[in-house]
Motif scaffolding. Structure first.
Motif, mmCIF file in Angstrom:
data_model
loop_
_atom_site.group_PDB
_atom_site.id
_atom_site.type_symbol
_atom_site.label_atom_id
_atom_site.label_comp_id
_atom_site.label_asym_id
_atom_site.label_seq_id
_atom_site.Cartn_x
_atom_site.Cartn_y
_atom_site.Cartn_z
ATOM 1 N N LEU A 14 0.830 -1.212 0.000
ATOM 2 C CA LEU A 14 0.000 0.000 0.000
ATOM 3 C C LEU A 14 0.861 1.257 0.000
ATOM 4 N N GLY A 15 2.169 1.076 0.023
ATOM 5 C CA GLY A 15 3.048 2.240 0.049
ATOM 6 C C GLY A 15 3.387 2.613 1.470
ATOM 7 N N SER A 16 4.261 3.620 1.621
ATOM 8 C CA SER A 16 4.703 4.023 2.947
ATOM 9 C C SER A 16 3.601 4.807 3.647
ATOM 10 N N ALA A 17 3.782 5.027 4.948
ATOM 11 C CA ALA A 17 2.805 5.808 5.708
ATOM 12 C C ALA A 17 2.964 7.296 5.408
ATOM 13 N N LYS A 18 3.958 7.652 4.597
ATOM 14 C CA LYS A 18 4.233 9.046 4.234
ATOM 15 C C LYS A 18 4.324 9.939 5.471
ATOM 16 N N SER A 19 3.342 10.822 5.698
ATOM 17 C CA SER A 19 3.465 11.748 6.828
ATOM 18 C C SER A 19 2.945 11.139 8.126
ATOM 19 N N GLY A 20 2.712 9.820 8.110
ATOM 20 C CA GLY A 20 2.162 9.154 9.297
ATOM 21 C C GLY A 20 3.006 9.311 10.534
ATOM 22 N N VAL A 21 4.332 9.371 10.364
ATOM 23 C CA VAL A 21 5.210 9.523 11.525
ATOM 24 C C VAL A 21 5.641 10.983 11.703
ATOM 25 N N GLY A 22 4.964 11.895 10.995
ATOM 26 C CA GLY A 22 5.364 13.301 11.012
ATOM 27 C C GLY A 22 5.438 13.901 12.402
ATOM 28 N N HIS A 23 4.398 13.668 13.213
ATOM 29 C CA HIS A 23 4.370 14.231 14.555
ATOM 30 C C HIS A 23 5.516 13.683 15.384
ATOM 31 N N TRP A 24 5.659 12.381 15.395
ATOM 32 C CA TRP A 24 6.721 11.699 16.168
ATOM 33 C C TRP A 24 8.093 12.214 15.746
ATOM 34 N N TRP A 25 8.294 12.286 14.428
ATOM 35 C CA TRP A 25 9.600 12.660 13.909
ATOM 36 C C TRP A 25 9.958 14.109 14.246
ATOM 37 N N MET A 26 9.002 15.030 14.063
ATOM 38 C CA MET A 26 9.291 16.437 14.353
ATOM 39 C C MET A 26 9.490 16.667 15.847
ATOM 40 N N GLN A 27 8.791 15.872 16.675
ATOM 41 C CA GLN A 27 8.997 16.001 18.114
ATOM 42 C C GLN A 27 10.434 15.628 18.462
ATOM 43 N N ARG A 28 10.957 14.578 17.820
ATOM 44 C CA ARG A 28 12.345 14.161 18.069
ATOM 45 C C ARG A 28 13.342 15.140 17.475
ATOM 46 N N MET A 29 13.047 15.626 16.258
ATOM 47 C CA MET A 29 13.955 16.601 15.615
ATOM 48 C C MET A 29 14.102 17.852 16.486
ATOM 49 N N THR A 30 12.945 18.399 16.925
ATOM 50 C CA THR A 30 13.002 19.606 17.753
ATOM 51 C C THR A 30 13.638 19.289 19.103
ATOM 52 N N ALA A 31 13.432 18.055 19.599
ATOM 53 C CA ALA A 31 14.039 17.664 20.878
ATOM 54 C C ALA A 31 15.562 17.686 20.773
ATOM 55 N N VAL A 32 16.092 17.112 19.684
ATOM 56 C CA VAL A 32 17.552 17.091 19.491
ATOM 57 C C VAL A 32 18.086 18.526 19.412
ATOM 58 N N ALA A 33 17.380 19.376 18.649
ATOM 59 C CA ALA A 33 17.803 20.783 18.547
ATOM 60 C C ALA A 33 17.760 21.447 19.915
ATOM 61 N N LEU A 34 16.717 21.149 20.691
ATOM 62 C CA LEU A 34 16.544 21.807 21.986
ATOM 63 C C LEU A 34 17.542 21.334 23.037
ATOM 64 N N VAL A 35 18.051 20.113 22.893
ATOM 65 C CA VAL A 35 19.100 19.659 23.815
ATOM 66 C C VAL A 35 20.267 20.652 23.740
ATOM 67 N N VAL A 36 20.698 20.943 22.512
ATOM 68 C CA VAL A 36 21.823 21.861 22.321
ATOM 69 C C VAL A 36 21.420 23.295 22.678
ATOM 70 N N LEU A 37 20.272 23.735 22.132
ATOM 71 C CA LEU A 37 19.886 25.140 22.282
ATOM 72 C C LEU A 37 19.515 25.510 23.715
ATOM 73 N N SER A 38 18.890 24.581 24.449
ATOM 74 C CA SER A 38 18.518 24.957 25.819
ATOM 75 C C SER A 38 19.744 24.999 26.724
ATOM 76 N N ILE A 39 20.752 24.154 26.448
ATOM 77 C CA ILE A 39 22.003 24.250 27.210
ATOM 78 C C ILE A 39 22.654 25.610 26.919
ATOM 79 N N TRP A 40 22.696 25.998 25.631
ATOM 80 C CA TRP A 40 23.221 27.322 25.264
ATOM 81 C C TRP A 40 22.433 28.426 25.970
ATOM 82 N N PHE A 41 21.108 28.302 25.981
ATOM 83 C CA PHE A 41 20.236 29.320 26.568
ATOM 84 C C PHE A 41 20.541 29.491 28.059
ATOM 85 N N VAL A 42 20.610 28.378 28.788
ATOM 86 C CA VAL A 42 20.861 28.448 30.234
ATOM 87 C C VAL A 42 22.250 29.042 30.504
#
Lengths: 127, 130
Positions: A14-42
């Motif tokens: 039936l093909g891939s789920a396409k944007s099916g994991v979009g929420h999960w993936w963006m939550q992790r992407m922003t989490a990785v960015a925030l690990v670095v950025l929040s340490i910088w912020f503090v």
């Protein structure tokens, strides 16, 4: 059950789920960015003890600080909005209220992220 | 919730207390608290852009007793969400899935977040903020 095939067999081809994991993936992407950025912020905040208005203003006006601050606030509101969506989906069981709250949260998150970005730009370009 | 007559999954009252349960609940709770903290960041940045008067209004709040208590709370909330978030990212990568590892990493997130909070506030107090 009229379909005796197992779920995997039915999903195959039936093909891939396409944007099916979009929420999960963006939550992790922003989490990785925030690990670095929040340490910088503090660390940046800690380096600014007793800073008066002019010092704080000059600090944020530095190009790297301005860029990282916009990156921080943007990923923060993006991540916050994804997290609040899950909380609303879990606890609000009245459909119209659930959808209204999610739309409100998402629109406010965009608005606040834009307001932060504009504030940083005003400081950075003020000189 | 609508009464569907379907069987319900076991609810909170049925589980024995375990640290993984606490970190899971705290992750969500601190996340919600940090949304309020995000609004403080918004206030601080817009105040800095607006000028000295707005900025002193902002620092007046953050320097008040109420403001400092909130900042202490947000410090721990951020440190916990950060530590436990890194733990979740590692688990998403497939690491630490044995039950003893789950328990250990949960305790690690709690303890390290508290240590970081203490370190940050010790630095603040040494700097004469309080």
């Amino acid at each position: 059950m009229s379909d005796l095939r197992n779920p995997l067999q039915r999903a195959r081809g039936l093909g891939s789920a396409k944007s099916g994991v979009g929420h999960w993936w963006m939550q992790r992407m922003t989490a990785v960015a925030l690990v670095v950025l929040s340490i910088w912020f503090v660390l940046t905040l800690l380096s600014m003890l007793h800073a008066d208005f002019a010092t704080a203003h000059a600090m944020l006006a530095k190009p790297w600080n301005a860029v990282l601050m916009i990156a921080f606030t943007t990923s923060m509101f993006w991540h916050a909005q994804l997290g609040l969506q899950v909380v609303i989906e879990d606890y609000v069981h009245t459909r119209w209220l659930e959808v209204s709250l999610m739309v409100l949260v998402k629109l406010l998150a965009v608005l606040f992220a834009l307001a932060c970005a504009l504030a940083v730009l005003r400081v950075a370009l003020a000189g | 919730m609508a009464q569907s007559g379907r069987p319900l999954s076991p609810h909170l009252g049925i589980y024995r207390w375990q640290v993984q349960m606490v970190t899971s609940i705290l992750h969500r709770a601190t996340g919600i608290a940090l949304v309020a903290g995000a609004l403080l960041v918004l206030w601080g940045l817009t105040a800095l852009a607006a000028g000295p008067d707005a900025w002193s209004c902002f620092t007046g709040f953050t320097g008040s007793v109420f403001g400092l208590i909130l900042l202490l709370g947000w410090t721990w909330a951020l440190m916990f969400h950060l530590c436990n978030g890194v733990r979740h990212l590692l688990q998403d990568a497939g690491m630490g899935y044995e039950i003893p590892q789950f328990v250990r990493s949960s305790w690690l997130a709690v303890v390290v977040s508290l240590l970081l909070t203490v370190a940050i506030w010790a630095y603040l107090m040494a700097g004469g903020v309080l």
